[in-house]
Design a protein around this motif. Sequence first.
Motif, PDB file in Angstrom:
ATOM      1  N   GLU A 211     -29.631 -31.540  18.135  1.00 39.35           N
ATOM      2  CA  GLU A 211     -28.139 -31.308  18.390  1.00 39.35           C
ATOM      3  C   GLU A 211     -27.173 -30.962  16.989  1.00 39.35           C
ATOM      4  OE1 GLU A 211     -27.147 -30.718  21.438  1.00 39.35           O
ATOM      5  OE2 GLU A 211     -29.278 -31.270  22.100  1.00 39.35           O
ATOM      6  N   ASP A 212     -27.978 -31.634  16.061  1.00 42.41           N
ATOM      7  CA  ASP A 212     -27.293 -31.333  14.693  1.00 42.41           C
ATOM      8  C   ASP A 212     -28.328 -31.498  13.511  1.00 42.41           C
ATOM      9  OD1 ASP A 212     -25.527 -31.526  12.522  1.00 42.41           O
ATOM     10  OD2 ASP A 212     -25.105 -33.545  12.695  1.00 42.41           O
TER      11      ASP A 212
ATOM     12  N   HIS B  99     -34.264 -44.155  15.067  1.00 44.10           N
ATOM     13  CA  HIS B  99     -34.661 -43.136  16.341  1.00 44.10           C
ATOM     14  C   HIS B  99     -34.789 -41.702  16.236  1.00 44.10           C
ATOM     15  CE1 HIS B  99     -34.888 -46.870  18.329  1.00 44.10           C
ATOM     16  NE2 HIS B  99     -34.546 -46.559  19.662  1.00 44.10           N
ATOM     17  N   ASP B 100     -34.423 -41.362  14.889  1.00 43.79           N
ATOM     18  CA  ASP B 100     -34.609 -39.849  14.300  1.00 43.79           C
ATOM     19  C   ASP B 100     -35.738 -39.673  13.869  1.00 43.79           C
ATOM     20  OD1 ASP B 100     -31.873 -39.216  15.307  1.00 43.79           O
ATOM     21  OD2 ASP B 100     -31.008 -39.623  13.198  1.00 43.79           O
TER      22      ASP B 100
ATOM     23  N   GLY C  86     -33.291 -26.924  14.539  1.00 42.49           N
ATOM     24  CA  GLY C  86     -32.600 -27.079  15.703  1.00 42.49           C
ATOM     25  C   GLY C  86     -33.459 -26.635  17.068  1.00 42.49           C
ATOM     26  N   GLY C  87     -32.882 -27.718  18.034  1.00 37.28           N
ATOM     27  CA  GLY C  87     -33.218 -27.021  19.446  1.00 37.28           C
ATOM     28  C   GLY C  87     -34.605 -27.157  19.925  1.00 37.28           C
ATOM     29  N   VAL C  88     -35.621 -27.617  18.935  1.00 37.21           N
ATOM     30  CA  VAL C  88     -36.829 -28.060  19.314  1.00 37.21           C
ATOM     31  C   VAL C  88     -37.329 -29.243  18.844  1.00 37.21           C
ATOM     32  CG1 VAL C  88     -37.531 -25.442  19.228  1.00 37.21           C
ATOM     33  CG2 VAL C  88     -37.734 -26.848  17.086  1.00 37.21           C
ATOM     34  N   SER C  89     -38.667 -29.718  19.154  1.00 38.01           N
ATOM     35  CA  SER C  89     -39.196 -31.090  18.505  1.00 38.01           C
ATOM     36  C   SER C  89     -40.621 -30.539  18.281  1.00 38.01           C
ATOM     37  CB  SER C  89     -39.198 -31.950  19.869  1.00 38.01           C
ATOM     38  OG  SER C  89     -40.393 -31.653  20.804  1.00 38.01           O
TER      39      SER C  89
END
Length: 275
Positions: free
Chosen positions: A113-114, A91-92, A137-140
């Motif tokens: 988150e990591d 799922h990553d 990090g923190g985005v998609s």
Amino acid sequence: MTGKGKRRMIDVLMLACVVVLSFSVYKIVKQKISEKNDQKRFEILREEVRGGEGNFPERERSRTSSAEGPGDETVEEEEKNVYEKIYERNHDFAGWLKIDGTPIDYPVMCTPEDPNFYLRRNMEKQYSVDGTPFIGGGVSCDSDSFIIYAHQMNSGEMFGSLEKYKDVKYKNEHKYLSFYTLEEDRKYEVMTAFYTEIDVNDPASFRYYEYCGNFSAEEMDKFLEELYRVALYGKREEILKEDKILMLSTCNKFAEEGRFVVVAKRVENGHGVRE
């Protein structure tokens, strides 16, 4: 020291050198085997994505009618595309990055988150020298601006070929990036590239990693101002405030904290509809 003592010391030193050399060779061989195994896994995954035909699959999904609903009526079930099948296994998984005519042809992972989780892990989450390309990090991948990171391998794998974008001629020959997400096929156009160093105490350092997420018009202005202060080529007016940005980042092996970054803007959406 007697001659016998000197001889004994020389023997000890030679033995130590042999041990160190043997260990170094062992580590190198082990790393090469690990790299080879990692690349084999990626090649198997590429074959799965392309269905053995060398091309990426069409986005269209076929439908089956294998299930029956109440009253024995047929219920149409939508067949999963290959990206959804990869996502089901991990799922990553965020999407697949490919640049035609280059070795860059890899899945991309996302763990907000990591973010560095896949720095030294393969898609099975096991230790890997190569790691797997990942989103910062923190985005998609749905953010206005995001970064895909990967190692610059001496073998040319991963982002080992990315630094060729320092040459505008190479850029013009490989100007489009394809990014296949679970829902759509995207195309990005390379606009520029730059070198920088990760040094918070150096005012000349472009901290590009701070320009991720969803931009306001003012933030986009600031990003473009900083970008074209260090850009190797291109013009600021070629990127508009409403453009969606993708950056590819790797290490600069000639500078301890150096980075080489390619900047692209999104030019196509979904099934090739120009935005």
